[in-house]
Design an enzyme around this catalytic site. Structure first.
Site, PDB file in Angstrom:
ATOM      1  N   GLU A 378     -14.332  11.681  14.189  1.00  0.00           N
ATOM      2  CA  GLU A 378     -13.905  12.748  13.279  1.00  0.00           C
ATOM      3  C   GLU A 378     -14.768  14.009  13.408  1.00  0.00           C
ATOM      4  O   GLU A 378     -14.264  15.128  13.335  1.00  0.00           O
ATOM      5  CB  GLU A 378     -13.935  12.247  11.826  1.00  0.00           C
ATOM      6  N   GLN A 400      -6.858   9.638   9.693  1.00  0.00           N
ATOM      7  CA  GLN A 400      -5.979   8.462   9.619  1.00  0.00           C
ATOM      8  C   GLN A 400      -5.884   8.001   8.158  1.00  0.00           C
ATOM      9  O   GLN A 400      -4.812   7.694   7.668  1.00  0.00           O
ATOM     10  CB  GLN A 400      -6.509   7.352  10.515  1.00  0.00           C
ATOM     11  N   PHE A 401      -7.010   8.008   7.489  1.00  0.00           N
ATOM     12  CA  PHE A 401      -7.086   7.874   6.032  1.00  0.00           C
ATOM     13  C   PHE A 401      -8.098   8.922   5.570  1.00  0.00           C
ATOM     14  O   PHE A 401      -9.112   9.130   6.232  1.00  0.00           O
ATOM     15  CB  PHE A 401      -7.562   6.471   5.623  1.00  0.00           C
ATOM     16  N   ASP A 403     -10.311   8.791   3.534  1.00  0.00           N
ATOM     17  CA  ASP A 403     -11.663   8.218   3.380  1.00  0.00           C
ATOM     18  C   ASP A 403     -12.545   8.519   4.597  1.00  0.00           C
ATOM     19  O   ASP A 403     -13.750   8.679   4.478  1.00  0.00           O
ATOM     20  CB  ASP A 403     -11.576   6.694   3.224  1.00  0.00           C
ATOM     21  N   PHE A 404     -11.924   8.561   5.786  1.00  0.00           N
ATOM     22  CA  PHE A 404     -12.717   8.679   7.017  1.00  0.00           C
ATOM     23  C   PHE A 404     -13.230  10.093   7.262  1.00  0.00           C
ATOM     24  O   PHE A 404     -13.975  10.338   8.199  1.00  0.00           O
ATOM     25  CB  PHE A 404     -11.914   8.172   8.221  1.00  0.00           C
ATOM     26  N   HIS A 445      -9.946   2.669   1.852  1.00  0.00           N
ATOM     27  CA  HIS A 445      -8.633   3.190   2.232  1.00  0.00           C
ATOM     28  C   HIS A 445      -7.875   3.692   1.009  1.00  0.00           C
ATOM     29  O   HIS A 445      -6.660   3.710   1.008  1.00  0.00           O
ATOM     30  CB  HIS A 445      -7.789   2.110   2.932  1.00  0.00           C
TER      31      HIS A 445
END
Ligand SMILES: Cc1ncc(C[n+]2csc(CCOP(=O)(O)OP(=O)(O)O)c2C)c(N)n1
Length: 639
Positions: A378, A400-401, A403-404, A445
């Site tokens: 990221e 992708q989520f 959270d990441f 997630h």
């Protein structure tokens, strides 16, 4: 090489006289900056660090502007907002560092990617110290460049120490160049104190990778002859090492060579010195006589964001009933058609269509250059998005989520958010954030982490609750030249439908949507909270309430909040976030400051529990604020 050396010698005098604040010396490392810069063409980007004065002088920046920059004067490059070499300039195709060192490398990837997509046959050179190679960003950026065959010269200046840390405590391999093959790229060790070797080798490699795009790792062996910065000294450096490298001074040795070869005479050398000396003095006169930078509150605030003139694109009549997720997908498609320079990057977004299938079939329609699967990295990908923007493109990064995003946090809050304020360079980047709970996905997630970003000036934050808003606001996000974090609640993706115009349209940021109108109470919320509020209002048969869906959190429609609460005298704010430091707290403060005399009750905040978000359905249900919202709403109604 003589010019940066003489500038530095002058700076050291000024430092002792207290006339400048800090100095990072590149004395003894000049051959690298100059050799690399001269091996590049002037229209090729170069990304230097704090010991690369020679890059700036080789690109012929007037010394008066450099001096003004170092003194925090307006005619520098940052209007006094950033110091030393922390600036970039499109005029000279130089992109300076941020203090965190590593993010520089991913930015080079993005710049090179733009050149490669446009088939421009250009090289990008980026610098790092050997200390910086220990950061994850180094690994991420090299890996991306290798996988994507980007024409980047990764230049490591191995000068023996990272502040006081010797190389033996920094890395374990023999040479840092050893890492190149591990990434699948060529690597070379170059004598960084020999200008002829630097120039000849880098020129040859640059010529080659312009034609056959791919990254190359260059390790320049050199030495840091002075302290990390002047105040910190060199006590920890063994004397014999210092002596050994003094003998290898790149400037002295090159002078000797030129004299030996009868290319340079002592008289010529004197002339060069006199010329440079007067150039330095003239530059200093200009910089010292310039007034201190003016404080202008409006200008300070205005420069945080690039100006954006919102263009209304009216809705057309043809509508279709679509899910939240379809509306987002449509906006993405239509924005790709509208902006030919827009590139999408994200994990598994190409053939696979993304974790939520939002970009399914995009690859066939828009091609591999624009729909890019990324490695799992990221930080450097957000850096690359920044680089694309610097080099005239637009970028979308799909988390992708959401959270990441924590592994890409640094470039967002320190690079993208601050770059327009620092040196008038915008970050034309949209970061999509599938977020939120209620989906049984556990602590990593399910988070709604908008508050992490709302604290940071320079970012825009959008958080729609309906398909119509999602489409119009996402289209606007791509038109806006500023960095936009676009939150998409996963639980809404397939559960919420609405009639939405088929064609392209936009909705302005900073305008809340008043979903219900009434006089009893103001309910203020966003995202999934809007749907929880609607359900609760229906359950309680409340007819006479204001329900405000904020839609855009930064910019925030403060006036709609104030008008509503002044009318109703009661406010309850619902957020999915846990309350401490949440955006709900900020809104409560705004209401207290602006509506105090009209309030008939304390401002209520309702949010999730002060725990991480749990996995098991029963735990998650109780963690989320829906049931507590109902109780608190009834309590406030009766207050
Ligand atoms: C992320 C981060 N951690 C720590 C620092 C503090 N710091 C600034 S420069 C530096 C040493 C850098 O060493 P190196 O990359 O070898 O470059 P050099 O200064 O030797 O040219 C350190 C530790 C920083 N700027 N950023």
């Amino acid at each position: 090489m003589l010019k940066p050396r003489m500038v530095e010698e002058k700076m050291l005098i000024l430092l002792r006289q207290g006339k400048i604040s800090k100095w990072f010396s590149g004395i003894g490392q000049e051959a690298i900056s100059i050799g690399v810069t001269k091996a590049l063409n002037e229209d090729e980007y170069i990304l230097p660090m704090h010991r690369n004065l020679g890059v700036f002088t080789s690109r012929n920046i007037p010394l008066s502007r450099l001096f003004a920059q170092w003194q925090g004067k307006a005619s520098g490059f940052t209007k006094g907002r950033d110091r030393s070499f922390h600036f970039g300039t499109q005029e000279y195709k130089i992109v300076g560092m941020i203090s965190h060192l590593g993010p520089q490398l991913g930015v080079a990837d993005g710049i090179a990617l733009a050149n490669k997509i446009r088939k421009e046959k250009k090289v990008t050179a980026v610098f790092t110290g050997e200390g910086g190679t220990s950061e994850g960003d180094f690994h991420e950026a090299l890996n991306i460049a290798a996988v994507w065959d980007l024409p980047v010269l990764f230049c490591i200046e191995n000068n023996g120490y990272g502040l006081s840390t010797p190389t033996a405590e920094q890395y374990k391999c023999k040479d840092l160049a050893d890492r190149g093959p591990g990434y699948g790229m060529d690597a070379h060790i170059i004598d960084g104190n020999n200008i002829l070797e630097v120039y000849a080798k880098v020129s040859e490699i640059a010529r080659d990778i312009r034609e056959n795009p791919r990254p190359v790792l260059l390790e320049f062996k050199t030495f840091r002859m002075r302290g990390h910065e002047e105040a910190s000294g060199t006590k920890y450096v063994p004397e014999n090492l210092m002596k050994e490298w003094e003998e290898k001074d790149p400037l002295e040795n090159f002078q000797k060579f030129l004299k030996f070869e009868n290319i340079l005479s002592s008289n010529q050398e004197k002339e060069f010195r006199a010329e440079i000396s007067s150039e330095i003095n003239e530059g200093l006169d200009i910089a010292f006589t310039e007034n201190l930078v003016n404080f202008n509150e409006i200008e300070e605030l205005n420069d945080v964001y690039k100006e954006f003139e919102y263009q209304v694109v009216e809705e057309n009549l043809e509508i279709e009933n679509v899910r939240f997720i379809d509306a987002i997908s449509d906006a993405l498609k239509q924005s790709l058609l509208k902006h030919e320079n827009l590139v999408f990057m994200g994990q598994d977004i190409a053939e696979y269509g993304g974790a939520f299938k939002i970009t399914e079939s995009f690859l066939e329609k828009f091609g591999k250059d624009r729909i890019r699967n990324t490695p799992i990295c990221e930080s450097a990908i957000i850096g690359a998005a920044m680089g694309l923007s610097i080099n005239g493109m637009k970028a979308m990064v799909e988390m992708q989520f959401g959270d990441f995003v924590s592994t890409g946090f640094n470039p967002i809050v320190n690079y993208l958010a601050k770059v327009n304020y620092r040196w008038n360079q915008n970050a034309d980047v949209v970061i999509r954030m599938p977020c939120g709970g209620g989906v049984g996905a556990g602590p990593f997630h399910s988070q709604t982490n908008e508050a992490w970003f709302l604290k940071t000036p320079g970012l825009k934050v959008v958080y729609p609750a309906f398909p119509y808003d999602a489409k119009g606001l996402l289209n606007t996000a791509f038109n806006d030249p500023n960095p936009v974090l676009f939150f998409e609640h996963k639980a809404l993706y397939r559960s919420i439908r609405q009639d939405v115009p088929k064609d392209y349209f936009t909705i302005p940021f900073g305008k809340a949507s008043l979903i219900k109108k009434g006089n009893d109470i103001s309910i203020i919320t966003y995202g999934a909270g809007v749907h929880w509020a609607l359900e609760t209002i229906a359950q309680l048969n409340l007819e006479n309430v204001d329900l405000i869906d904020l839609r855009s959190l930064q910019p925030l429609d403060i006036q709609s909040i104030i008008d509503s609460v002044n009318k109703t005298g009661k406010a309850i704010i619902l957020t999915e976030d846990s309350l401490m430091g949440s955006f709900a707290s900020e809104i409560a403060a705004i209401i207290n400051e602006n509506c105090f005399e009209k309030l008939d009750a304390p401002v209520f905040r309702v949010g999730s529990m002060e725990t991480p978000i749990p996995f098991a359905a029963n735990l998650e249900k109780n963690y989320l604020p829906k049931s507590r919202f109902k109780e608190r709403l009834e309590e406030l109604m009766q207050y």
